[in-house]
Motif scaffolding. Structure first.
Motif, PDB file in Angstrom:
ATOM      1  N   PHE A  35      75.213  38.812  27.692  1.00 15.72           N
ATOM      2  CA  PHE A  35      75.554  40.165  27.254  1.00 15.72           C
ATOM      3  C   PHE A  35      74.593  40.688  26.189  1.00 15.72           C
ATOM      4  CE2 PHE A  35      77.956  43.098  24.455  1.00 15.72           C
ATOM      5  CZ  PHE A  35      78.217  44.099  25.383  1.00 15.72           C
ATOM      6  N   PRO A  56      70.861  58.140  32.727  1.00 15.08           N
ATOM      7  CA  PRO A  56      71.359  57.452  33.923  1.00 15.08           C
ATOM      8  C   PRO A  56      72.878  57.479  34.028  1.00 15.08           C
ATOM      9  CG  PRO A  56      71.021  55.860  32.180  1.00 15.08           C
ATOM     10  CD  PRO A  56      70.642  57.203  31.611  1.00 15.08           C
ATOM     11  N   ASN A  57      73.349  57.153  35.213  1.00 14.06           N
ATOM     12  CA  ASN A  57      74.707  56.677  35.392  1.00 14.06           C
ATOM     13  C   ASN A  57      74.546  55.164  35.438  1.00 14.06           C
ATOM     14  OD1 ASN A  57      76.956  55.517  36.648  1.00 14.06           O
ATOM     15  ND2 ASN A  57      77.426  57.402  37.760  1.00 14.06           N
ATOM     16  N   TRP A  58      75.061  54.493  34.442  1.00 14.02           N
ATOM     17  CA  TRP A  58      74.883  53.044  34.432  1.00 14.02           C
ATOM     18  C   TRP A  58      76.164  52.324  34.095  1.00 14.02           C
ATOM     19  CZ3 TRP A  58      70.862  51.719  30.000  1.00 14.02           C
ATOM     20  CH2 TRP A  58      71.185  52.415  28.851  1.00 14.02           C
ATOM     21  N   GLU A  59      76.295  51.128  34.678  1.00 18.64           N
ATOM     22  CA  GLU A  59      77.525  50.354  34.554  1.00 18.64           C
ATOM     23  C   GLU A  59      77.155  48.915  34.192  1.00 18.64           C
ATOM     24  OE1 GLU A  59      79.934  50.550  38.049  1.00 18.64           O
ATOM     25  OE2 GLU A  59      81.572  49.411  37.154  1.00 18.64           O
ATOM     26  N   ASN A  60      77.823  48.415  33.200  1.00 20.00           N
ATOM     27  CA  ASN A  60      77.533  47.052  32.739  1.00 20.00           C
ATOM     28  C   ASN A  60      78.799  46.196  32.749  1.00 20.00           C
ATOM     29  OD1 ASN A  60      77.785  45.728  29.543  1.00 20.00           O
ATOM     30  ND2 ASN A  60      76.411  44.781  31.031  1.00 20.00           N
ATOM     31  N   VAL A  61      78.661  44.995  33.260  1.00 22.68           N
ATOM     32  CA  VAL A  61      79.677  43.951  33.115  1.00 22.68           C
ATOM     33  C   VAL A  61      78.948  42.667  32.711  1.00 22.68           C
ATOM     34  CG1 VAL A  61      81.587  42.702  34.170  1.00 22.68           C
ATOM     35  CG2 VAL A  61      80.970  44.959  35.030  1.00 22.68           C
ATOM     36  N   TYR A  62      79.188  42.226  31.498  1.00 25.07           N
ATOM     37  CA  TYR A  62      78.550  41.035  30.926  1.00 25.07           C
ATOM     38  C   TYR A  62      77.013  41.066  31.106  1.00 25.07           C
ATOM     39  CZ  TYR A  62      78.000  36.387  29.028  1.00 25.07           C
ATOM     40  OH  TYR A  62      77.600  35.321  28.246  1.00 25.07           O
TER      41      TYR A  62
ATOM     42  N   HIS B  55      84.181  40.902  26.997  1.00 28.31           N
ATOM     43  CA  HIS B  55      83.228  41.948  27.370  1.00 28.31           C
ATOM     44  C   HIS B  55      83.825  42.918  28.375  1.00 28.31           C
ATOM     45  CE1 HIS B  55      80.922  38.517  25.827  1.00 28.31           C
ATOM     46  NE2 HIS B  55      80.170  39.447  25.268  1.00 28.31           N
ATOM     47  N   PRO B  56      83.502  44.180  28.250  1.00 23.92           N
ATOM     48  CA  PRO B  56      84.102  45.205  29.109  1.00 23.92           C
ATOM     49  C   PRO B  56      83.328  45.415  30.405  1.00 23.92           C
ATOM     50  CG  PRO B  56      82.688  46.276  27.527  1.00 23.92           C
ATOM     51  CD  PRO B  56      82.597  44.793  27.247  1.00 23.92           C
ATOM     52  N   ASN B  57      83.967  46.043  31.331  1.00 20.36           N
ATOM     53  CA  ASN B  57      83.286  46.740  32.415  1.00 20.36           C
ATOM     54  C   ASN B  57      83.215  48.179  31.934  1.00 20.36           C
ATOM     55  OD1 ASN B  57      82.915  48.462  34.639  1.00 20.36           O
ATOM     56  ND2 ASN B  57      83.756  46.965  36.061  1.00 20.36           N
ATOM     57  N   TRP B  58      82.028  48.653  31.664  1.00 16.78           N
ATOM     58  CA  TRP B  58      81.939  50.030  31.171  1.00 16.78           C
ATOM     59  C   TRP B  58      80.834  50.796  31.852  1.00 16.78           C
ATOM     60  CZ3 TRP B  58      80.494  49.715  25.210  1.00 16.78           C
ATOM     61  CH2 TRP B  58      79.457  48.800  25.028  1.00 16.78           C
ATOM     62  N   GLU B  59      81.090  52.101  31.982  1.00 17.23           N
ATOM     63  CA  GLU B  59      80.194  52.981  32.721  1.00 17.23           C
ATOM     64  C   GLU B  59      79.933  54.220  31.889  1.00 17.23           C
ATOM     65  OE1 GLU B  59      81.683  53.936  36.587  1.00 17.23           O
ATOM     66  OE2 GLU B  59      79.891  55.035  37.165  1.00 17.23           O
ATOM     67  N   ASN B  60      78.676  54.562  31.780  1.00 19.26           N
ATOM     68  CA  ASN B  60      78.286  55.708  30.970  1.00 19.26           C
ATOM     69  C   ASN B  60      77.472  56.700  31.790  1.00 19.26           C
ATOM     70  OD1 ASN B  60      75.398  56.246  29.153  1.00 19.26           O
ATOM     71  ND2 ASN B  60      77.252  57.333  28.594  1.00 19.26           N
TER      72      ASN B  60
END
Lengths: 95, 95
Positions: A35, A56-62, B55-60
Protein backbone atom coordinates in the motif's frame (compact mmCIF):
# COMPACT_ATOMS: atom_id res chain seq x y z
CA UNK A 1 -9.02 19.35 -27.78
CA UNK A 2 -10.47 17.06 -30.46
CA UNK A 3 -12.15 13.73 -29.80
CA UNK A 4 -10.10 10.92 -31.33
CA UNK A 5 -11.62 8.37 -33.70
CA UNK A 6 -11.59 4.64 -32.98
CA UNK A 7 -8.74 4.25 -35.48
CA UNK A 8 -6.72 7.04 -33.89
CA UNK A 9 -7.24 5.51 -30.44
CA UNK A 10 -6.14 2.09 -31.68
CA UNK A 11 -3.03 3.63 -33.26
CA UNK A 12 -2.11 5.65 -30.17
CA UNK A 13 -2.56 2.64 -27.87
CA UNK A 14 0.39 1.00 -29.61
CA UNK A 15 2.70 3.50 -27.89
CA UNK A 16 1.64 2.68 -24.33
CA UNK A 17 2.14 -0.88 -23.22
CA UNK A 18 -0.70 -2.59 -21.40
CA UNK A 19 -3.28 0.14 -21.95
CA UNK A 20 -6.57 -0.77 -23.61
CA UNK A 21 -9.79 0.92 -24.65
CA UNK A 22 -13.00 -0.07 -22.90
CA UNK A 23 -16.38 1.60 -22.41
CA UNK A 24 -15.30 5.13 -23.28
CA UNK A 25 -11.97 5.12 -21.44
CA UNK A 26 -8.41 4.02 -21.93
CA UNK A 27 -7.39 2.03 -18.87
CA UNK A 28 -4.69 -0.05 -17.25
CA UNK A 29 -4.33 -1.97 -13.99
CA UNK A 30 -1.11 -1.86 -12.01
CA UNK A 31 0.18 -3.96 -9.13
CA UNK A 32 2.84 -2.61 -6.82
CA UNK A 33 4.70 -3.86 -3.76
CA UNK A 34 2.34 -2.81 -0.99
CA UNK A 35 0.00 0.00 0.00
CA UNK A 36 2.79 2.44 0.87
CA UNK A 37 4.45 1.86 -2.48
CA UNK A 38 1.13 2.18 -4.32
CA UNK A 39 0.05 5.36 -2.60
CA UNK A 40 3.50 6.92 -3.09
CA UNK A 41 3.19 6.35 -6.83
CA UNK A 42 -0.38 7.68 -6.75
CA UNK A 43 0.96 10.84 -5.13
CA UNK A 44 3.51 11.35 -7.89
CA UNK A 45 0.77 10.77 -10.46
CA UNK A 46 -1.56 13.20 -8.64
CA UNK A 47 0.96 16.02 -8.97
CA UNK A 48 1.35 15.28 -12.68
CA UNK A 49 -2.45 15.27 -13.14
CA UNK A 50 -2.71 18.62 -11.44
CA UNK A 51 0.06 20.01 -13.65
CA UNK A 52 -1.68 18.75 -16.80
CA UNK A 53 -5.08 19.79 -15.41
CA UNK A 54 -6.36 16.38 -16.41
CA UNK A 55 -7.63 13.94 -13.82
CA UNK A 56 -8.17 10.19 -13.80
CA UNK A 57 -10.88 7.92 -12.59
CA UNK A 58 -8.77 5.68 -10.42
CA UNK A 59 -9.46 2.92 -7.94
CA UNK A 60 -7.09 1.49 -5.38
CA UNK A 61 -7.26 -1.61 -3.22
CA UNK A 62 -4.09 -2.26 -1.20
CA UNK A 63 -1.38 -2.76 -3.88
CA UNK A 64 -3.72 -2.69 -6.89
CA UNK A 65 -4.39 0.44 -8.87
CA UNK A 66 -6.72 0.74 -11.85
CA UNK A 67 -6.60 3.96 -13.84
CA UNK A 68 -9.21 5.00 -16.40
CA UNK A 69 -8.74 8.08 -18.54
CA UNK A 70 -11.18 9.97 -20.71
CA UNK A 71 -12.01 13.54 -21.55
CA UNK A 72 -15.37 14.41 -20.04
CA UNK A 73 -15.76 17.64 -22.05
CA UNK A 74 -15.79 15.85 -25.41
CA UNK A 75 -17.35 12.60 -24.19
CA UNK A 76 -14.48 10.50 -25.45
CA UNK A 77 -10.71 10.17 -25.74
CA UNK A 78 -8.39 13.03 -26.65
CA UNK A 79 -4.64 13.51 -26.95
CA UNK A 80 -4.76 14.75 -23.33
CA UNK A 81 -5.57 11.20 -22.22
CA UNK A 82 -2.64 9.73 -24.09
CA UNK A 83 -0.32 12.47 -22.80
CA UNK A 84 -1.32 11.67 -19.23
CA UNK A 85 -1.05 7.91 -19.84
CA UNK A 86 2.51 8.40 -21.08
CA UNK A 87 3.37 10.49 -18.03
CA UNK A 88 1.92 7.79 -15.78
CA UNK A 89 4.06 5.16 -17.53
CA UNK A 90 7.16 7.28 -16.93
CA UNK A 91 6.33 7.61 -13.24
CA UNK A 92 5.51 3.93 -12.81
CA UNK A 93 8.69 2.91 -14.61
CA UNK A 94 10.65 5.48 -12.64
CA UNK A 95 12.01 7.20 -15.71
CA UNK B 1 -11.26 -10.03 14.57
CA UNK B 2 -14.85 -11.32 14.50
CA UNK B 3 -17.25 -10.90 11.60
CA UNK B 4 -20.17 -8.71 12.65
CA UNK B 5 -23.78 -9.82 12.21
CA UNK B 6 -26.27 -7.84 10.14
CA UNK B 7 -27.80 -6.50 13.37
CA UNK B 8 -24.42 -5.46 14.72
CA UNK B 9 -23.58 -3.70 11.45
CA UNK B 10 -26.91 -1.88 11.47
CA UNK B 11 -26.34 -0.78 15.06
CA UNK B 12 -22.76 0.39 14.44
CA UNK B 13 -23.79 2.35 11.32
CA UNK B 14 -25.84 4.65 13.58
CA UNK B 15 -22.58 6.11 14.90
CA UNK B 16 -21.18 7.16 11.51
CA UNK B 17 -23.26 9.60 9.54
CA UNK B 18 -23.80 8.90 5.86
CA UNK B 19 -22.27 5.43 5.83
CA UNK B 20 -24.33 2.51 4.57
CA UNK B 21 -23.97 -1.21 4.05
CA UNK B 22 -24.02 -2.56 0.50
CA UNK B 23 -22.77 -5.75 -1.14
CA UNK B 24 -20.40 -6.82 1.61
CA UNK B 25 -18.94 -3.38 2.39
CA UNK B 26 -19.73 -0.31 4.40
CA UNK B 27 -19.34 2.67 2.13
CA UNK B 28 -19.70 6.43 1.77
CA UNK B 29 -19.21 8.96 -1.02
CA UNK B 30 -17.59 12.31 -0.35
CA UNK B 31 -17.38 15.48 -2.41
CA UNK B 32 -14.62 17.99 -1.75
CA UNK B 33 -13.56 21.33 -3.21
CA UNK B 34 -11.32 20.20 -6.04
CA UNK B 35 -8.74 17.54 -6.90
CA UNK B 36 -6.00 19.04 -4.75
CA UNK B 37 -8.29 19.18 -1.76
CA UNK B 38 -9.51 15.62 -2.39
CA UNK B 39 -6.07 14.12 -2.82
CA UNK B 40 -4.77 15.94 0.26
CA UNK B 41 -7.53 14.34 2.33
CA UNK B 42 -6.80 10.97 0.70
CA UNK B 43 -3.18 11.35 1.79
CA UNK B 44 -4.19 11.95 5.40
CA UNK B 45 -6.50 8.93 5.20
CA UNK B 46 -3.73 6.81 3.62
CA UNK B 47 -1.43 7.41 6.58
CA UNK B 48 -4.21 6.45 8.98
CA UNK B 49 -4.91 3.27 6.99
CA UNK B 50 -1.26 2.32 7.15
CA UNK B 51 -1.21 2.94 10.90
CA UNK B 52 -4.29 0.77 11.41
CA UNK B 53 -3.00 -1.76 8.88
CA UNK B 54 -6.43 -1.71 7.30
CA UNK B 55 -6.91 -0.54 3.74
CA UNK B 56 -9.91 0.69 1.77
CA UNK B 57 -11.27 0.08 -1.66
CA UNK B 58 -11.50 3.65 -2.81
CA UNK B 59 -12.24 5.39 -6.06
CA UNK B 60 -11.57 8.98 -6.96
CA UNK B 61 -12.73 11.14 -9.85
CA UNK B 62 -11.69 14.79 -9.54
CA UNK B 63 -13.42 15.99 -6.32
CA UNK B 64 -15.42 12.82 -5.71
CA UNK B 65 -14.23 10.06 -3.44
CA UNK B 66 -16.05 6.81 -2.72
CA UNK B 67 -14.70 4.64 0.06
CA UNK B 68 -15.71 1.03 0.64
CA UNK B 69 -14.51 -0.88 3.69
CA UNK B 70 -14.61 -4.57 4.49
CA UNK B 71 -12.38 -7.17 6.09
CA UNK B 72 -11.15 -9.54 3.43
CA UNK B 73 -9.85 -12.12 5.94
CA UNK B 74 -13.31 -12.81 7.40
CA UNK B 75 -15.29 -12.11 4.22
CA UNK B 76 -17.39 -9.45 5.90
CA UNK B 77 -17.43 -6.45 8.21
CA UNK B 78 -15.48 -6.28 11.46
CA UNK B 79 -14.89 -3.66 14.14
CA UNK B 80 -11.72 -2.72 12.18
CA UNK B 81 -13.94 -1.35 9.41
CA UNK B 82 -15.92 0.81 11.81
CA UNK B 83 -12.74 2.00 13.53
CA UNK B 84 -11.30 3.11 10.19
CA UNK B 85 -14.61 4.69 9.13
CA UNK B 86 -14.61 6.75 12.34
CA UNK B 87 -11.01 7.84 11.72
CA UNK B 88 -11.94 8.85 8.17
CA UNK B 89 -14.84 10.93 9.51
CA UNK B 90 -12.48 12.70 11.90
CA UNK B 91 -10.06 13.49 9.05
CA UNK B 92 -12.80 14.65 6.70
CA UNK B 93 -14.36 16.81 9.38
CA UNK B 94 -10.92 18.09 10.36
CA UNK B 95 -11.33 17.08 14.00
Amino acid sequence: MKKLSADQIEESLKDIKGWAYNEGSIWKSFKFQDFKDTFSIMTRIAFECEKQNHHPNWENVYNNLTIKLNTHDVGGITQNDFDLAKSIEKIVNNK
